[in-house]
Structures are given as structure tokens and as C-alpha cells.
Design an enzyme around this catalytic site. Structure first.
Site, short mmCIF file in Angstrom:
data_model
loop_
_atom_site.label_atom_id
_atom_site.label_comp_id
_atom_site.label_asym_id
_atom_site.label_seq_id
_atom_site.Cartn_x
_atom_site.Cartn_y
_atom_site.Cartn_z
CD GLU A 34 -40.52 -16.69 31.34
OE1 GLU A 34 -41.79 -15.48 31.22
OE2 GLU A 34 -39.94 -16.46 32.70
NE ARG A 259 -51.24 -11.73 25.29
CZ ARG A 259 -50.37 -12.75 25.20
NH1 ARG A 259 -51.11 -13.95 25.62
NH2 ARG A 259 -49.02 -12.40 25.18
CE LYS A 269 -45.43 -19.83 27.90
NZ LYS A 269 -44.42 -18.55 28.25
#
Ligand code: ATP
Ligand code: MG
Length: 550
Positions: A34, A259, A269
């Protein structure tokens, strides 16, 4: 050397099975960020996995911007992400934007409505949350759930036409309000946002939710294996539901993996943006940031990051990887590839009283003692040099083998010097040493007359280049990520130390991003942002040694 083969892992095994069984003859993966921030080292894990998996089996990989939320997304991030993926060494086969599929997503939503599988809901966001129930209680059905297909079609078209305010209405999938999986309780698939989009401008005022958009994006691009992180495991039934009910021709398979988490940093982020917005760091590419841009500016090489990502492997169990492992890979790379040089970070002047005034000699030094092919260089030596303040002690403890009054040490690539006199300023600080050198002891001449225990580095005072050194410590102090405590309270306020020293004059033409091993200090990168024609600024990438073992 780079070890190109990725280790076997469960995802790779699935791909092999699918190829062998004939389910697919060509695999397609995607990396779908994104564009709401810069990529970090966690994304590198996903990039390496997706691109190398496809590459190994002759498949293709798309770079897809998952740009379905106009409130947080910006063109700056799109460009930065493209640059970072390329810099890491990967070429996408197709560059895609989820927003290019908005029309098709809308058409598929109409299909859901016509099939009685979606409805327009007028509950407020708070009410939707209340009606949703909990893990132990079933949810309650929305009073709008049984609207007619005609009414739903009309309302949804008017949502698109901009007739309603944000939050007034949403489109929801009609699945099962009693499902033990909360994601299946009539999830919202479209919301109203009167916002301009970085790609589609003002064309749309309704935007699809991630859970609806993502499976459709994958199916539209004929992705065969859609790899995502573990938090989407519970969303997989919904992913499959949308693929089926929207009657997508292609059936991608979602596979989840753990992750990457690293010690002493944050990896999201959203959190990294807080560091930037609060000016705790100087931008997304601050050398302390775990962003790809930050690692690049710090001096990490693409190969070191790729090797790290291959080594950590791919599995389902969550773990925290020690940052020292990342450091291991840059040391390994630069130990082979970075030329050596000498630099003094905290200078102390030394006058060699028996060296002829005005004389300069050029001494030989190898650029990499482990690799003769990297050649030799000449280092000037004369009567005045700088050594490291730490390499002198007036009253040394036992086992201090560096310079002290009456002691002799070896100057790397040069001569033995002996300290005879200590000059101090009015406050008693040592400001200069007077030494003598022994011409017999010249490095490389095979002198064996006597031995000294210490070897120290130095630069020639007249020729050395004034240089700024930036040394870094971890940005986040405590690894106990306390849920109640903001990570902003765990910031290390001493994460940057700036020193004004010197490098040997061979580095006078060093260019931004050039990397060196500075003798005894570690690996350094020429900072591309602060370095100018008149000023050289070095970032320390890592120190030389660590106790870390793979
Ligand atoms: P962030 O919270 O940092 O924004 P994200 O998962 O929301 O992370 P996306 O831009 O949606 O970020 O991620 C693009 C891809 O990168 C996704 O497939 C995601 O699973 C993967 N990814 C993100 N963070 C990590 C991580 N720490 N380790 C491995 N893969 C990751
Ligand atoms: Mg995200």
C-alpha cells in the site's frame, strides 16, 4: 558470493506440488504494497520471497500498488517504493495499480447484490461494531439486511453518484452473522469517502475495503500464489468467499507466512511515519530507520539485504530476529568488497620531533589485505600526524599497549614511534604529544630488531581531509514492546553521535554511497545527503566485530 538458491520452505513446496500436479504450468506472484509509506526490511522479506520464488520456477511477479485507501496514499510513496524494489535488484513483469480495477470491482459488487449476497446498510460505524458481536457471542443481523435487490442496486448506484455523506451508508457482504469467524459477519465491502485519489482523481467517492479488493486484484491478475503475512490467516475464508461469489475466472490461493520482526526497531509504516512526522529522525531515509531507503543511506548493499532475507527463511511461527544477523551480512559483503582506509575520529596531534621538517614520504598500503587484486595505495607521512585520543593515556592501566609516556607503538603502514612529552592546555587537557620515530622500523622492510605490542592508526595532519563521522546506536531502546506504552517512550535519545575528524587523503574523491573499511572503526558509507563538494560526511554502517554467530 551471493547464495542465490532460496532454502526449501513450505511455500516453495506448495509451488512445486502445484507444478507437478499440473494445477499450474506457470506461477504468478505479486508484491502488493500500500503506498502509504516507505518500504522497510520486513517488506524486503516479502519481495525476496515473491520475486525469487517466481524466478526459480520460470514464473512472473507483479508489483502492484494496493491503492484503495485515498486518505493515506501519496505519489511520493509510489515512486519511493518503485525505486526501492529496483535497488534491491528485482524487476517486476507488470506494474499494476489496484485502482485500475475499480470499475471491475464495482461491477462484481453489483453481481453480489443481484445474487442477494450484498446489501446497502444504513447503520452507523458504531452500530455496525455493536451488532458485530464478539468471539463468544454471535452478532445481530442489520435491520437493512433484507432490502430488496432493486433497492440495494438503486442505493449502491446513488452511493457511487455521490448522493450521500461519508459514513451514511456502506455496502456489506451478506454472509453469516453467527459465524465463529468475525470476518465473515457481513463485512463492509464499500465505504463512502469524498476524497481525491492519487491515481483516479475525483472519479470515485466509494472505495472498496481491503478484504474485498485484495482477492479480486489477485484474481484479475491471475496470481497463482498470493503470499501474505499471518494476520490474514483468519481472513482467508473471506478471501475464498469473494473469489467464489464474485465468480472470478481465476482462483488464486492465499498462503500466509510469519512477518519479519527485528530487535530494537519498529516495523510498520504507520509507526515509522510517526518517527518522521514527530521529527525524531530526519526523514524516511534517516540511516537509523529500518526502511530500505534508510538502510541504503546507512550503507547496506542490496546483496547484504537479499542474503539476510534468504537466511531468515520462511515459516509460519512468529519470531524476532536479532538485528545483529542483518549486520553479519553487511560485514560479510564489505569485508570482501570495501577498500581499507585510515581515519581518525577524535584527533590528537602528534609531532614527530626527529622527522625532518618539510619532508613528506609516501608509504605503501594494501587496499584489502585479503584480496591483492584490490591493489595498493600510497599514504603520505610527515612530521605532524593525528592519532585517536583514545590511543593515548597519560596514566595507563596494566595491559594498555597503546601510546603512553615512554612507550613505543607501531603506526600502521609506517614506523614505530615513542612518546617523550605531553603538552597540555591551561585546563590540563592533553592537546599534543611529542614523539620520536625510528627510521629502521619502516613497515614492509622486514624489521625484526624489537617488538611492540600496540599498533595504532593515524592520518597525516597536513594532507588529511576534514570529515564528519556519524555514529549510530539503535533507535528503540527496549525490546519489551509494552502494549500500553507508546513506542515513542522507548526512543533512544543517544542514537546519533556526530564527530569531526579526518580521513586519509586517498578518500578525497569519495562519492556518495562509496563504502570503506576504516581501520579499527568499522564499515562506513559516504552520506549522500550531507556530503557536498566541500564536506565529506560518513555514516558508520557497523563496527568491525561482533560476537554474533550464524
Ligand atoms: P505496514 O504495517 O508496515 O504498513 P503492511 O503489511 O500493512 O505493513 P503492505 O504495504 O500492505 O504493508 O505490505 C505489502 C506486502 O509486504 C504484504 O504482502 C505484506 O504481507 C508484506 N509485509 C509487510 N510487512 C512485513 C514484514 N514485517 N515481514 C514480512 N512481510 C511483510
Ligand atoms: Mg498496511
Amino acid at each position: 558470493m551471493e547464495n542465490k538458491a532460496i532454502a526449501s520452505n513450505f511455500i516453495r513446496n506448495i509451488v512445486i506440488e502445484d507444478l507437478e500436479s499440473g494445477k499450474h504450468d506457470h506461477i504468478i506472484t505479486r508484491f502488493p504494497p500500500e503506498p502509504n509509506g516507505y518500504l522497510h526490511i520486513g517488506h524486503a522479506k516479502a519481495i525476496v520471497l515473491n520475486f525469487e520464488l517466481a524466478d526459480e520456477f520460470g514464473g512472473t511477479t507483479n508489483l502492484r500498488f494496493d491503492d484503495t485507501n485515498p486518505t493515506k496514499e501519496e505519489m511520493e510513496y509510489v515512486e519511493a517504493i518503485k525505486e526501492d524494489v529496483k535497488w534491491l535488484g528485482y524487476e517486476w513483469d507488470n506494474l499494476c495499480y489496484a485502482s485500475d480495477y475499480f470499475e471491475e470491482m464495482y461491477e462484481r459488487a453489483i453481481l453480489l447484490i443481484k445474487k442477494g449476497k450484498a446489501f446497502v446498510c444504513d447503520l452507523s460505524p458504531e452500530e455496525i461494531r455493536e451488532y458485530r458481536g464478539t468471539l463468544t457471542e454471535p452478532g445481530k443481523e442489520s435491520p437493512y439486511r433484507n432490502r430488496s435487490v432493486e433497492e440495494n442496486l438503486d442505493l449502491f448506484q446513488r452511493m457511487r453518484a455521490g448522493e450521500f455523506k461519508e459514513g451514511e451508508r456502506v455496502l456489506r457482504a451478506k454472509i453469516d452473522m453467527a459465524s465463529p469467524n468475525l470476518n465473515m459477519r457481513d463485512p463492509v465491502i464499500y465505504r463512502i469517502l469524498h476524497e481525491s485519489h492519487q491515481n483516479t482523481g475525483d472519479k470515485w467517492c466509494i472505495y472498496p475495503m481491503y478484504d474485498y479488493a485484495h482477492p479480486l486484484e489477485d484474481a484479475i491478475e491471475n496470481i497463482t500464489h498470493s503470499l501474505c503475512t499471518m494476520e490474514f490467516e483468519d481472513h482467508r475464508p473471506l478471501y475464498d468467499w469473494f473469489i467464489r461469489e464474485c465468480e472470478m475466472e481465476s482462483q488464486p490461493r492465499q498462503i500466509e507466512f510469519a512477518r519479519l520482526n527485528l530487535t530494537n526497531t519498529v516495523m510498520s509504516k504507520r509507526l515509522l511515519k510517526q518517527l518522521v512526522d514527530n521529527k525524531i529522525v530526519d526523514g524516511w531515509d534517516d540511516p537509523r530507520m529500518p526502511t530500505i531507503a534508510g538502510l541504503r543511506r546507512r550503507g547496506y548493499t542490496p546483496a547484504s539485504i537479499r542474503n539476510f532475507c534468504r537466511e531468515i527463511g520462511v515459516a509460519k511461527n512468529q519470531s524476532v530476529v536479532d538485528t545483529q544477523m542483518l549486520e553479519h551480512f553487511i560485514r560479510e559483503d564489505l569485508n570482501k568488497n570495501a577498500p581499507r582506509a585510515m581515519a581518525v575520529l577524535k584527533p590528537l596531534k602528534v609531532v614527530i620531533t626527529n622527522y625532518p621538517e618539510g619532508q613528506v614520504e609516501m608509504l605503501d598500503a594494501e587496499n584489502n589485505p585479503d584480496d591483492p587484486s584490490m591493489g595498493m595505495r600510497k599514504i603520505p607521512f610527515s612530521r605532524e600526524i593525528y592519532i585517536e585520543q583514545e590511543d593515548f593515556m597519560e596514566n595507563p592501566p596494566k595491559k594498555y599497549f597503546r601510546l603512553f609516556p615512554g612507550n613505543e607503538v607501531r603506526l600502521k603502514h609506517a614506523y614505530f614511534i615513542k612518546c617523550n612529552e605531553v603538552i597540555k592546555d591551561e585546563e590540563g587537557n592533553v592537546v599534543e604529544l611529542r614523539c620520536t620515530y625510528d627510521p629502521e622500523t619502516k613497515s614492509g622492510t622486514g624489521f625484526t630488531g624489537r617488538k611492540v605490542k600496540g599498533t595504532i592508526h593515524w592520518v597525516d595532519a597536513k594532507h588529511a581531509i576534514p570529515t564528519e563521522f556519524r555514529l549510530y546506536e539503535p533507535l528503540i531502546l527496549d525490546d519489551e514492546q509494552d502494549e500500553d506504552k507508546s513506542f515513542l517512550d522507548q526512543i533512544n535519545s543517544n542514537s546519533l553521535e556526530i564527530l569531526q575528524g579526518f580521513v586519509e587523503n586517498n578518500l578525497k574523491d569519495a562519492k556518495p554511497q562509496d563504502k570503506f573499511q576504516l581501520f579499527r572503526h568499522g564499515y562506513f558509507n559516504v552520506d549522500p545527503y550531507y556530503t557536498t563538494d566541500d564536506k565529506l560526511v560518513f555514516n558508520r554502517i557497523v563496527s568491525l566485530k561482533s560476537s554474533f554467530k550464524l
